[in-house]
Design an enzyme around this catalytic site. Structure first.
Site, short mmCIF file in Angstrom:
data_model
loop_
_atom_site.label_atom_id
_atom_site.label_comp_id
_atom_site.label_asym_id
_atom_site.label_seq_id
_atom_site.Cartn_x
_atom_site.Cartn_y
_atom_site.Cartn_z
N HIS B 69 0.84 -1.20 0.00
CA HIS B 69 0.00 0.00 0.00
C HIS B 69 0.87 1.25 0.00
O HIS B 69 1.92 1.27 0.65
CB HIS B 69 -0.94 0.01 1.21
CG HIS B 69 -2.14 -0.86 0.99
ND1 HIS B 69 -2.91 -1.33 2.02
CD2 HIS B 69 -2.71 -1.34 -0.14
CE1 HIS B 69 -3.90 -2.07 1.53
NE2 HIS B 69 -3.79 -2.10 0.22
N GLU B 202 -0.06 -1.46 14.43
CA GLU B 202 -1.03 -0.52 13.88
C GLU B 202 -2.27 -0.54 14.75
O GLU B 202 -2.50 -1.49 15.50
CB GLU B 202 -1.39 -0.92 12.45
CG GLU B 202 -2.07 -2.27 12.35
CD GLU B 202 -3.38 -2.23 11.57
OE1 GLU B 202 -3.99 -1.15 11.52
OE2 GLU B 202 -3.78 -3.27 11.04
N HIS B 413 -0.22 4.36 13.48
CA HIS B 413 -1.17 4.12 12.40
C HIS B 413 -2.60 4.04 12.93
O HIS B 413 -3.29 3.03 12.74
CB HIS B 413 -0.79 2.82 11.66
CG HIS B 413 -1.36 2.71 10.28
ND1 HIS B 413 -2.65 2.29 10.04
CD2 HIS B 413 -0.83 2.93 9.07
CE1 HIS B 413 -2.89 2.25 8.76
NE2 HIS B 413 -1.78 2.65 8.13
#
Lengths: 726, 669
Positions: B69, B202, B413
Site C-alpha cells: 500500500h 497498527e 497508524h
C-alpha cells in the site's frame, strides 16, 4: 554422537543420528533397488484391467492372471518369481537379481511374441501384465491377498527404538517414501520437519508410489483388507504399500518450514533448513544442540544454472561435524555434459518421426531439462511437430505447483514473477490454447485420443515395473525409431530394462546427476572453516581408491585434509564420534555482568563469577543470587592467589602496617612439625604486632601465616598485595 | 540498553507510515510511505530528521517495507533515488512484484495528469526496486553480523508481512498492517511467541471490537445486487492491483452463489497481468485457495470478462471494474461521464482519491462537476464509498500482543483518540507499558540485556551434584552419627513441604569467566582454567590462635544448665545432675569442651549447607580446608586458645567460621 545408516549406499537416505539425549532421524527413504526384482504391472491402481481380450501370457507378465481368474503357468521359469525370497536376503546384496539376469534368455522368445501382438493393437490401451504377483511358484505359502501384493522391505528399523525418535528431518522428496510406514505403522511419536515443497512433492511421490505399487483394488473390490493384520502377517520385514489414507495422515504430521527458519525444540535443540540447490525446497539441515553444530548435507548441487534456489553453504560455517549423504558416484554425467546428449537424442528421434519415452518423476531437474529440450527442438525447427505429454497421477499437480514456488527458486527464476511470467517454461507450454504440452493421469482415456505423433512422454516410474511406461513400451517398444531415454540418476538402467530386453526400441542412458561428487564436497568444505569430522558414505570414498586421488584415502578408509577427520559409514554399522568439549549455552544477565571485575592476563581476561543459574524451559540464565543464596555461596567461594611470594615485597608491606623488629631467618628443610615435606627451603619471618607474636613461613609454593585472630585481618593485606588475587 | 522509536509518519495518524527505530545500536526504518491527503512536502516523511546532511546510507542499517500500500511504500523511490539512500531494503516477494505497479499508477496521476514536478520518474521506480532484497516468510535474514530480521504472515493484503527484528538479545516486532481474521483470499496474521521487547502495532480499528468487515461486505454486495436488479449499471473505479482482486473475488463468489447472469467486466489490459500476479503468488493466499488451486484457480474468474469499448452502449445492467481508480482519465472516466446522469446507476469508490481528482469531488458530493471548460457532468447516480482494508480490530490487536508476548507496546497508524482507549486497555489487561508517540517524538524503552555465554557442562554437573548432596538431609554433617544432633535431622524431614520436593530450578554457580577475543565467553571451573593457562596458584595458609576465656565459658555453661534445671520439671533427679556435674569437673578439658561447643554451633548455623567433619580422636573439626583444633605442642598450649587454620582459598568460609567460633566461645551467650 552415533550415526547409523539404515539403507545401503546408493539408495535414498535413511539415517539415525544420536547426539546427546536426542535421537534424530535424517530422512526416511525407501529402498528402490528392490523394485527391479518385482514383476511388471501395467497401469496402476486406478486402472481397470478392462481390456483383457488378447492373451495375457506375454512378455513381462507373470505366471498367472488373477483378474481373469484363471491361473496359467508358463513353462519357463519366470525371472521375477523369486522376488520374495530375494527380499528376505540382505538388502545390500541382490543375489537373485544376478540369477534373474542369467535366466533372461529363456524368456526372450516370449517377449518377441508379445511385441507382435501388441503391435496390432498399438493405438489402443494394452493390457499385458497383470497387477498381482504369482501364486503358483511363490515361496510364500499363503495365497491370501497379502502375498499377491507388492511387498516392500523397509529401512532396517530393527535396531532403533522408534518411539524414542525425537525428530525426523526430511531433506527432499526423494527421501520420504518410507515415512508413512514410520508414522502410521509404528509407535513413532516424534516430530517431522520438511520444507513446504518437499512435503508437497513428497506427497505426490507417495501417491505415485501407491498408484503404481499399491494394492490392486480392482482385483478384489469387495475384500476388505485389514492392513494392520497384513503387516503383522507380513513377517520378514515385508510390508505392502501404504494407502492414500496413510499418506494423508502422514503428510498432516509434517511441520512445514522455510529456509533459514529457526526452529527451537525442547529449548536445547535448534534446527535450520538451508537451501541445497538440488530441487525445489531441497534442504540441508543445521542441527545445533548445546554449542555443538552438526550439518546434515543431503542431496545438494552447486550447479548454478538450474531452477532451484542456490546451494547455501552458510550452514557449514560453524559446523563441527558434517554428515554428507547422497553423493554422486564417480563417472556420472553432470547436467551440463549430459543435457546435450539428451537433447540430441530426442531431436534425432523426433526428426525420424519417432516417439520418445522418458521415464522419470515429474519434479527436480526435469523442469530445467524441459527448457533445454524445448530450446534445442526450437533451434532444430522441430518444435511445430512435437507434443509433450506428462503422464502421472500427479502430473497436473506437480506441474502447476512447481510454478508457484518462485520463492524457492534461483534468483534468475525469481525475477520472472516480477514481469509477471511463469518462472518455469512448462507454465507457458501447458497453456491450453497452444496445446504444446498436455498432462494426463494415465495412458487411458484422453491420452490416446489426444495423441499427436511424434510425442515426447514424461512420467511413469523409472523402474519400469509399473505405471504408464509399461503400456507405452508395449505400444512403441517394438519400433527402433522410438527411443527411451533414461535421465534419472539413481536408477539401474540394465535392471530396469530386463523385462524388455528384446524390444527394438532405441535406448539411451544419460543419467544426469546434479548431486555433489566427493571432489565437489571437498571443494565446498575447503571454503569454510574446517569441521572436526566429515562423515561420508563408504562408497564415495571406496570409489576414490582406484583412480588418481588415492592420497585422500588411507587404509583406515578415511581421508583427511588438514585438521579435518574424514570417516566413512556403511549400512548397519554405527559410527561413533567423540563430542568436543561440552558446553551449554547460558544467558548472563546484565545485572550480574555489571558486577564482575575482569582481570587481563595477556590477551585473555578472567573474571570470577558467582550467581544463581535458573533453568526454565531448558533455557539457562545466570542471575545474581538472592541474599540467602549469596550467604550460601560465600561458604563455597574459592579464592585464588596467583604469582610467587616475594620477600622484599612482603617486608615492605609489613613495615607499612607498622611492624618493626622483624626477625628473618632462612632454613633448609623441615622446621615445623606440620611440614611433612622434607628438604624444602623456607624463610621464616617472626615479628610482633600489637603485642601479639606472629610468624610467616615462606616456601616455594606455599606461605603459612601463624598469628592471633586479633591481628589476622591486619596481616592479610600486605600478604595479598604480593599476589594477583581473585 | 535502550530501544528508541521515533515515528516520522503514522504517529497518532493514518498515512505515510515511517518509523525510525534504534535497537542495539542499529538504525532501522520501518516503512517509507506517503500521505495521500497532501500534495506538498508533507506528503513524504521528514527525512531530514534522520540526517541533515543526507548521508542516509550511513545512518540507516536497513529499510523494511511491510506491504505494497502506498501509505507504506509510496515514498521509497523518493528516498532512494532523490534523497540518495543506497542501503538494504527488504520486502516480501509479492510486495516487490506489486509495489512498482502501484507506484507507477500513482506517479502517472501526480505527474502526467496534474503536471507536478519534483516527483520521481518511472526510471526511479525501476532502479529503486533493483535495490530491494526480497524475503520469504519465516526466513531469518542476517542484515549484518548482529542484525537479523524475520518476516511473518500479516494477512492484510497479498504479501503483507510483520517483521521481527533482533539485535543480540534485544528484539522488536513491527506489524505493518495486519488482520487477525482470515478473509476471502488471505489467511490470518500469525507470529511465533518471540517475546519482543517492543511491539509496534497498527491501531486503525483500535475502538472497533467486532469484525465489521463481513457486514460491510454484505452491505456492498447487497447494494450492487439491488442496483443491477433495478436495471442500473455499476461502475467501480479501481487500480489494477490489490483491492481490485479482493473485490473481484467478492463479487465472483457472490455471483456464483446467487447464480446471477449480469455480466461483470474488468477494463484495461493490465487485468490479465494483474491476476497473473495473484496466480503466481498463490502461496501467499489462504489455505483454501492454496489447496484447490490445481483444479480451480481462484484468480481465473468465471464471471468476469475483459472489457471492450463496444460494450459501453450495451443495454441492461452490468458491473464494470474500470481503471484508473480516481476517475481522472481512461475508461473509468469515460464510463462515469456516460452513466453519471442516470440515478439508477451507481459508482462505488473503494479507495482513497487524491484531492482535486474527479473521484475526490464525487466523494465530496458535488453534483455538477466541470471536467474542462466545455463539459460538465451532472452527477445523479448513487455514490458509495467503501473501504475494504483488512485491519485487526481491538480484539485482534490484543490477541497479537498475547500471541507474541510483548514486553512493551507502541501504537501507530491510528487516530489519536481511539489510540488512547486502546492504550489504557492494554496497560490494564496486560500490565505492560504502552505508548502512542506523535510524529517526531521519541519513545525510549529500557531493556534488560543478557549476554550469551557458554558454560562448561562439567562445571554445571559438579554444581548440580553439590546442590543435591547438600539439600539431602541424610547427607548432611558429621561423620560421627552418635554425636550429631539426631533431632536436627528429624526436624528437617518434618518441615519438608511439597514445594521443596520439586526439582530445583535454581543452581548456585561459581566459576571463572574466560574472555578471549574472537571466542565466545566461557564459564569454566576456576582451577581448571588457571591450570590450562599455566598460572601458578600460590597457597597461603593461615593459622590463627583463637583465644577464649575458659573460666567464663564454664561459668556460662553452668548458668545455662542451672537455668534449664529451674525451668525443667521438678521431678528431675538432682542426684544424677550432681553426679554429671561432678564428672564434668573431673574430666574438664576446656579445649575439648570448647571444641564441642563450637561443633554444635557450626552444625546449627552452616551444617545444613556444608559438611562439618568432626574427628573422634581429638575432637578437631574440619570444614573443607578449615581446621579447628586444640593446641598440640607445648608452645601452642602455653599460649592457650583454639587453633584455627585454613587455606586462603577458603577465606570466605573461614571468616564465617571464625565469627561463629567467636560467638560460640564468647561468655555471654
Amino acid at each position: 554422537m552415533r550415526l547409523t545408516s539404515l539403507l545401503p549406499d546408493g539408495e535414498p537416505n535413511c539415517l539415525v543420528f544420536k547426539v546427546r539425549q536426542m535421537l534424530i532421524m535424517l530422512d526416511c527413504g525407501l529402498g528402490q533397488e528392490q523394485l527391479y526384482a518385482m514383476p511388471v504391472r501395467e497401469g496402476g491402481l486406478t486402472e481397470d484391467h478392462k481390456d483383457n481380450s488378447h492373451n495375457a501370457t506375454t512378455a513381462g507378465s507373470t505366471a498367472d492372471n488373477t483378474t481373469a481368474g484363471s491361473k496359467r503357468k508358463l513353462q519357463e521359469t519366470d525371472i521375477r518369481q523369486d522376488w520374495a525370497s530375494f527380499l528376505k536376503a540382505s538388502s545390500s546384496q541382490f543375489p537373485t537379481k544376478k540369477m534373474a539376469r542369467g535366466s533372461n534368455s529363456q524368456t526372450s522368445h516370449t517377449s518377441k511374441t508379445a511385441s507382435a501382438t501388441t503391435e496390432t493393437t498399438s493405438s489402443g490401451p494394452t493390457s499385458t501384465a497383470d497387477g498381482t504377483i504369482q501364486g503358483g511358484n511363490s515361496n510364500i505359502p499363503s495365497k491370501s491377498m497379502a502375498t499377491r501384493e507388492y511387498m516392500f522391505k523397509l529401512p532396517d528399523f530393527s535396531g532403533v527404538d522408534l518411539k524414542a525418535i525425537d525428530v525426523v528431518l526430511i531433506s527432499n522428496y526423494n527421501h520420504i517414501l518410507a515415512l508413512p510406514y514410520l508414522t502410521e505403522y509404528t509407535d513413532f511419536q516424534g516430530r517431522i520437519f520438511a520444507t513446504e515443497p518437499t512435503i508437497e512433492f513428497g506427497r505426490q511421490l507417495m501417491i505415485e508410489f501407491v498408484t503404481f505399487f499399491g494394492t490392486s483394488v480392482a482385483s478384489s473390490p469387495h475384500e476388505i483388507i485389514d492392513r494392520k493384520e497384513l503387516v503383522a502377517r507380513a513377517g520378514a520385514g515385508l510390508y505392502p504399500a501404504y494407502t492414500h489414507a496413510d499418506i494423508k495422515a502422514c503428510i498432516d504430521k509434517i511441520q512445514p518450514v522455510r529456509f533459514r527458519e529457526h526452529i527451537s525444540l525442547f529449548g536445547s535443540l535448534k534446527l535450520t533448513a538451508h537451501s541445497a540447490g538440488y530441487c525445489l525446497g531441497s534442504s540441508n539441515w543445521l542441527i545445533q544442540i548445546g554449542t555443538e553444530n552438526i550439518a546434515y548435507v543431503s542431496s545438494s548441487s552447486t550447479q548454478g544454472n538450474l531452477h532451484p534456489d542456490l546451494f547455501d553453504g552458510t550452514l557449514l560455517e560453524n559446523a563441527s561435524t558434517v554428515v554428507a549423504t547422497d553423493l554422486c558416484p564417480r563417472g556420472s554425467f553432470t547436467y551440463n555434459t549430459g543435457v546435450n546428449l539428451v537433447c540430441q537424442s530426442i531431436a534425432s528421434t523426433i526428426a525420424r518421426k519417432g516417439n520418445v519415452l522418458i521415464p522419470c518423476t515429474i519434479s527436480g531437474f526435469l523442469f530445467d531439462l524441459l527448457e533445454d529440450v524445448h530450446l534445442h527442438l526450437n533451434r532444430m525447427g522441430l518444435i511445430g511437430q512435437v507434443q509433450y505429454s506428462f503422464i502421472s497421477p500427479v502430473a497436473n499437480t506437480a506441474l502447476q505447483y512447481s510454478n508457484i514456488l518462485a520463492e524457492w527458486m534461483a534468483p534468475r527464476k525469481q525475477e520472472m514473477v516480477y514481469i509477471p511470467e511463469a518462472p518455469l517454461l512448462h507454465g507457458i507450454l501447458l497453456d491450453k490454447e497452444k496445446g504444446i504440452a498436455k498432462h494426463y493421469k494415465s495412458v487411458h482415456g484422453a491420452f490416446s485420443s489426444d495423441l499427436k505423433l511424434p510425442c515426447i512422454v514424461f512420467g511413469g516410474h523409472p523402474s519400469l515395473r509399473s505405471g504408464p511406461m509399461v503400456n507405452l513400451l508395449h505400444m512403441w517398444g517394438n519400433k527402433p525409431t522410438n527411443t527411451i531415454v533414461f535421465i534419472e540418476p539413481r536408477m539401474d538402467v540394465v535392471a530396469a530394462m530386463e523385462p524388455y530386453e528384446n524390444l527394438a526400441i532405441a535406448q539411451q542412458a544419460v543419467q544426469l546427476d546434479i548431486r555433489l561428487s566427493i571432489d565437489q564436497l571437498v571443494e565446498v568444505m575447503n571454503k569454510y572453516r574446517h569441521p572436526r569430522h566429515i562423515l561420508v558414505p563408504m562408497r564415495a570414498i571406496a570409489s576414490t581408491l582406484p583412480d588418481g586421488t588415492v592420497e585422500l584415502a588411507d587404509v583406515k578408509r578415511t581421508i583427511s585434509t588438514s585438521s579435518t577427520r574424514w570417516s566413512a559409514y556403511k549400512v548397519g554399522e554405527p559410527v561413533q564420534l567423540g563430542m568436543g568439549s561440552l558446553y551449554e549455552s547460558v544467558l548472563l544477565s546484565e545485572e550480574l555482568a555489571k558486577s564482575i571485575l575482569p582481570q587481563a592476563f595477556g590477551s585473555v581476561s578472567f573474571a570470577p563469577i558467582a550467581g544463581s543459574l535458573s533453568i526454565y524451559n531448558n533455557q539457562m540464565q545466570l542471575k545474581p543470587a538472592s541474599v540467602q543464596g549469596r550467604q550460601l555461596l560465600s561458604l563455597y567461594t574459592q579464592r585464588l592467589l596467583l604469582g610467587v611470594m616475594n620477600l622484599p615485597h612482603l617486608l615492605s608491606g609489613l613495615t607499612a602496617i607498622g611492624v618493626t623488629n622483624m626477625d628473618v631467618s632462612e632454613s633448609e628443610g623441615k622446621e615445623s612439625k606440620e611440614d611433612k615435606e622434607t628438604g624444602v627451603p623456607e624463610i621464616k619471618v617472626e615479628f610482633e604486632l600489637h603485642g601479639q607474636a606472629a610468624t610467616i613461613i615462606l616456601r616455594e609454593k606455599e606461605t603459612i601465616v601463624k598469628c592471633d585472630d586479633t591481628i589476622r585481618s591486619l596481616l592479610r593485606e600486605p600478604i595479598l598485595k604480593c599476589f594477583q588475587s581473585f | 540498553m535502550t530501544i528508541q522509536i521515533v515515528p516520522l509518519g503514522a504517529g497518532q495518524d493514518v498515512g505515510r507510515s515511517c518509523i525510525l527505530v534504534t535497537i542495539g545500536g542499529k538504525n532501522i526504518m520501518l516503512d517509507c510511505g506517503m500521505h495521500m491527503g497532501f500534495n506538498d512536502e508533507r506528503r513524504f516523511p521528514d527525512f531530514s530528521y534522520i540526517s541533515k546532511t543526507g548521508d542516509f546510507t550511513e545512518m540507516l542499517d536497513c529499510v523494511i517495507i511491510s506491504h505494497f500500500h502506498l501509505d507504506h511504500c509510496g515514498a521509497l523511490p523518493f528516498f532512494t533515488e532523490m534523497c540518495g539512500y543506497d542501503g538494504n531494503i527488504y520486502m516480501t516477494h509479492p510486495t516487490k512484484a506489486i509495489c512498482p505497479i502501484l507506484l507507477e499508477d500513482y506517479r502517472k496521476i501526480t505527474v502526467d495528469k496534474k503536471g507536478e514536478r519534483n516527483f520521481f520518474t518511472s526510471q526511479d521506480i525501476k532502479s529503486c526496486m533493483k535495490k530491494v532484497i526480497a524475503v520469504n516468510l519465516h526466513q531469518t535474514i542476517m542484515v549484518d553480523d548482529d542484525l537479523e530480521i524475520c518476516a511473518y504472515y500479516a494477512g492484510h493484503v497479498l504479501g503483507a508481512a510483520m517483521f521481527y527484528i533482533r539485535v543480540g538479545e534485544e528484539s522488536l516486532v513491527y506489524t505493518g498492517d495486519y488482520n487477525m481474521t482470515p478473509d476471502r483470499h488471505l489467511g490470518s496474521a500469525w507470529i511465533d511467541k518471540v517475546k519482543p521487547d517492543v511491539l509496534i502495532t497498527e491501531s486503525t480499528y483500535a475502538t472497533t471490537i467486532r469484525d465489521s468487515k463481513r457486514s460491510r461486505e454484505r452491505d456492498f454486495l447487497k447494494k450492487v445486487h439491488d442496483c443491477v436488479a433495478g436495471g442500473g449499471n455499476v461502475i467501480i473505479p479501481v487500480f489494477a492491483l490489490g483491492r481490485a482482486q479482493e473485490l473481484c473475488i467478492l463479487i465472483e463468489t457472490y455471483w456464483d452463489r446467487m447464480d446471477l447472469r449480469v455480466p461483470i467486466y474488468f477494463s484495461a489490459g493490465l487485468t490479465e497481468k494483474a491476476n497473473h500476479f495473484y496466480r503466481l503468488f498463490i502461496n501467499w493466499t489462504n489455505e483454501k485457495i492454496k489447496s484447490t488451486f490445481v483444479h480451480r484457480n481462484m484468480f481465473d474468474f468465471k464471471h468476469i470478462r475483459a472489457w471492450d469499448r463496444a460494450y459501453i452502449d450495451n443495454p441492461g445492467p452490468m458491473v464494470v471494474f474500470a481503471t484508473p481508480g480516481m476517475l481522472h482519465s481512461g475508461t473509468s472516466l469515460e464510463l462515469f461521464k456516460k452513466w453519471a446522469p442516470d440515478p439508477k446507476n451507481m459508482v462505488i469508490m473503494p479507495g482513497f482519491c487524491v484531492a482535486g481528482t474527479i473521484g475526490s469531488r464525487v466523494l465530496a458530493g458535488e453534483k455538477h462537476i466541470k471536467t474542462d471548460s466545455f463539459t460538465t457532468i451532472d452527477v445523479n447516480l448513487q455514490v458509495k464509498n467503501l473501504s475494504f482494508s483488512a485491519h485487526a480490530d481491538a480484539k485482534g490487536i490484543m490477541q497479537l500482543i498475547r500471541q507474541c508476548d510483548a514486553k512493551n507496546v507502541v501504537l501507530v497508524h491510528g487516530e489519536k483518540s481511539s489510540m488512547g482507549f486502546l492504550k489504557s486497555r492494554i496497560m490494564t489487561e496486560f500490565g505492560i507499558p504502552c505508548f502512542d508517540p506523535a510524529n517526531g517524538t521519541t519513545v525510549s524503552i529500557e531493556t534488560s540485556h543478557v549476554i550469551p555465554i557458554e558454560m562448561s557442562a562439567s562445571l554445571l554437573k559438579q554444581h548440580l551434584i553439590r546442590q543435591t548432596e547438600t539439600q539431602d538431609p541424610g547427607m548432611t554433617t558429621s561423620s560421627s552419627p552418635e554425636h550429631s544432633s539426631s533431632d536436627d535431622n528429624s526436624e528437617q524431614s518434618d518441615i519438608k513441604t511439597p514445594a521443596e520436593i520439586r526439582p530445583s530450578d535454581k543452581v548456585l554457580i561459581q566459576g571463572m569467566l574466560v574472555m578471549d577475543d574472537g571466542k565466545p565467553i566461557r564459564l569454566e571451573d576456576a582451577d581448571e582454567v588457571l591450570e590450562k593457562v599455566g598460572m601458578a596458584n600460590h597457597k597461603v595458609r593461615f593459622e590463627v590462635r583463637k583465644a577464649y576465656n575458659a573460666t567464663a565459658l564454664r561459668r556460662a555453661v553452668e548458668d545455662a544448665e542451672s537455668n534449664e534445671l529451674q525451668q525443667g520439671s521438678t521431678s528431675m533427679d538432682t542426684d544424677k545432675d550432681e553426679s554429671q556435674a561432678g564428672d564434668l569437673y573431673q574430666e574438664w578439658d576446656s579445649d575439648r569442651f570448647a571444641l564441642k561447643l563450637v561443633h554444635i554451633a557450626l552444625q546449627r548455623s552452616i551444617g545444613k549447607q556444608i559438611k562439618v567433619v568432626r574427628e573422634l580422636e581429638d575432637d578437631s573439626i574440619e570444614i573443607r580446608s578449615v581446621k579447628i583444633r586444640a593446641p598440640t605442642d607445648k608452645d601452642e598450649f602455653e599460649r592457650g586458645g583454639l587453633l584455627v587454620g585454613w587455606d586462603y582459598r577458603d577465606e570466605d568460609l573461614a571468616t564465617r567460621v571464625l565469627s561463629i567460633v567467636t560467638l560460640a566461645l564468647s561468655a555471654n551467650r
